[in-house]
Structures are given as C-alpha cells and as structure tokens.
Design an enzyme around this catalytic site. Structure first.
Site, PDB file in Angstrom:
ATOM      1  N   ARG A  44     -52.764   6.788 -12.784  1.00 13.33           N
ATOM      2  CA  ARG A  44     -52.618   7.681 -11.628  1.00 13.33           C
ATOM      3  C   ARG A  44     -53.327   7.063 -10.436  1.00 13.33           C
ATOM      4  O   ARG A  44     -54.368   6.417 -10.593  1.00 13.33           O
ATOM      5  CB  ARG A  44     -53.276   9.043 -11.925  1.00 13.33           C
TER       6      ARG A  44
ATOM      7  N   HIS B 260     -55.664  -5.014 -13.325  1.00 14.94           N
ATOM      8  CA  HIS B 260     -54.227  -5.068 -13.055  1.00 14.94           C
ATOM      9  C   HIS B 260     -53.652  -6.289 -13.766  1.00 14.94           C
ATOM     10  O   HIS B 260     -54.227  -7.380 -13.677  1.00 14.94           O
ATOM     11  CB  HIS B 260     -54.005  -5.175 -11.547  1.00 14.94           C
TER      12      HIS B 260
HETATM   13  C1  GRF Z   1     -53.293  -2.763 -19.063  1.00 13.87           C
HETATM   14  O1  GRF Z   1     -52.202  -3.654 -19.036  1.00 13.87           O
HETATM   15  C2  GRF Z   1     -53.923  -2.695 -17.707  1.00 13.87           C
HETATM   16  O2  GRF Z   1     -53.851  -3.893 -17.007  1.00 13.87           O
HETATM   17  C3  GRF Z   1     -53.110  -1.650 -17.023  1.00 13.87           C
HETATM   18  O3  GRF Z   1     -52.826  -0.701 -18.022  1.00 13.87           O
HETATM   19  C4  GRF Z   1     -52.873  -1.321 -19.303  1.00 13.87           C
HETATM   20  C5  GRF Z   1     -53.864  -0.555 -20.106  1.00 13.87           C
HETATM   21  O4  GRF Z   1     -53.870  -0.893 -21.453  1.00 13.87           O
HETATM   22  N1  GRF Z   1     -53.828  -1.135 -15.885  1.00 13.87           N
HETATM   23  P1  GRF Z   1     -54.928  -0.227 -22.446  1.00 13.87           P
HETATM   24  O5  GRF Z   1     -54.743   1.284 -22.364  1.00 13.87           O
HETATM   25  O6  GRF Z   1     -56.292  -0.640 -22.019  1.00 13.87           O
HETATM   26  O7  GRF Z   1     -54.567  -0.749 -23.792  1.00 13.87           O
END
Ligand code: GRF
Length: 226
Positions: free
Chosen positions: A99, A117
């Site tokens: 979000r 990211h």
């Molecule tokens: C990751 O790819 C991160 O870069 C993005 O959301 C994903 C989260 O994965 N913001 P997790 O929930 O930590 O496994």
C-alpha cells in the site's frame, strides 16, 4: 549518534502484506546478531498474510489492520501511526507492504521509513517490475532499499544489489534471483541505520565510515570473454 546509542537495539515496526520472506530475513539477521534491533510490532493489512505466522513463531507481537475498514488512506495511516508510536518504533520497515503511504506516516517518520523494491531504481518503479525487466531486455536488474518519501519509489537510495538477467529468464526466475539478494541487503541497510552511519543529504544517502577499498566490482553481461 553516540557509541552508547549504537549499542542500544533499534526498535522496529514492520509492515507487511504477504509471505514475509524479507521479514524472516530480518528476524534471522537479528538472531545471528548481525543486526542489533528488536521488532516491536508487525502490522499486516491482510489477515491471511503468512508473514504474521512467521512473526508469531518468533514471538513478535502482531496486529491486523484491514485497510478496507477505513474511509481514506489518511485515516488508515493514522491508526497505524498510533500503533507504531505506542510500540515506540524508531524505524518503520516496509517488508512487502503493498500500500502507498500518505503524508500522515511519511511526515511522522521523516527518513525513518525504509522500503525495498525489486528493481534497480530509478529504473522500473511501480508494480510487476521483474516482468518489465525481462520484457525490456535489460542485462542486469536487482533490488534497492531506500527511504520512503512522498513520491512513489523515489526516495534516497541506501543500498542496491545487482543480479544478471539471462536470455531465457522467466519473470519468476528473475524474481527469485532478486529476492535472494533482498534478503541480504535489507538487514544490512537497517544495520547501517542502527549504527548511525546513514546521513541523508538532499536525495543522496551518505554512508559514513566506508573503507576506501569497499568498492563493488564492475559487472558486464554477457561477459566480454564469451
Ligand atoms: C518483495 O519482492 C519486495 O521487493 C516487494 O514485495 C516483495 C515482498 O516479499 N516490495 P516478502 O513478503 O518479503 O516475501
């Protein structure tokens, strides 16, 4: 930050929406004592997020705040902010929190919210970026930890990891390669913060105390030799 402060565990509030593998990597880094921090609270906007289970297994307090019950982004963020303040969080970690934050949160924690990211910002901001990287034919992608500002995926960059993109990569293969590096660099960024080594100067983050020899190698893909 004085030596005394850097000896004190940093109090974290972690926001999640999904599987929480980045949360797990942070829990594990704390367990290995690579990161002097304490996760005071994990908040998810989704009740079914597996990250909640990971937090519970680690004995961390969890809270579900479902965004659907709030009239506006600001109202939602105000509730989250109240919980983070009550938990005395010093740094907020967005670990797969799907979000956008409003100014309510960002102004309450200036340069104190970190996000990760799965691309090399400022390339490929937004969603579905691993697919976009494969389709664009870039030779490298990676991940970026940055301080959250009001622009989307636009804040000062703390640390990046680079991975190659191969000609036969699927979106999933690239995402997995990037995720493995996310798990390494997120806790490193938090540790640098905890050690008082991050100084934001305009849109740049200066990392204090880097050794002159701590330079990354040049990467070329495909290699010059093949
Ligand atoms: C990751 O790819 C991160 O870069 C993005 O959301 C994903 C989260 O994965 N913001 P997790 O929930 O930590 O496994």
């Amino acid at each position: 930050m004085s030596e005394d402060q850097s000896a004190t565990p940093l109090r974290l509030g972690v926001l999640i929406s999904g599987s929480g593998t980045n949360l797990q990597a942070i829990i594990d880094a704390i367990g290995r004592r690579e990161l002097k921090a304490e996760i005071r609270l994990v908040i998810s906007n989704r009740a079914g997020a597996y990250g909640l289970e990971r937090a519970r297994q680690a004995g961390i307090r969890t809270l579900v705040i479902d965004h659907r019950g709030f009239p506006s982004r600001e109202a939602y963020d105000s509730q989250m902010l109240a919980e983070l303040k009550a938990a005395e969080a010093e740094l907020v970690i967005l670990a797969g929190f799907m979000r956008l934050l409003s100014s309510v949160m960002i102004r309450a924690f200036p340069n104190r919210i970190m996000n990760i990211h799965p691309a090399l910002l400022p390339s490929f901001p937004g969603l579905h970026v691993q697919k976009a990287a494969v389709e664009h034919g870039v030779r490298f992608s990676g991940c970026t930890v940055f301080f959250v500002t009001e622009g989307v995926d636009d804040g000062p960059i703390i640390i990046q990891a680079v991975v190659p993109v191969y000609p036969d990569d699927s979106e999933d293969a690239l995402a997995a390669r990037i995720l493995a590096q996310e798990h390494r660099i997120f806790s490193r960024a938090i540790a640098l913060f905890q050690e008082g080594r991050l100084e934001v100067s305009g849109r740049r983050v200066l990392v204090k105390g880097l050794e002159a020899s701590a330079t990354a190698p040049v990467l070329i893909n495909p290699p010059l030799s093949s």
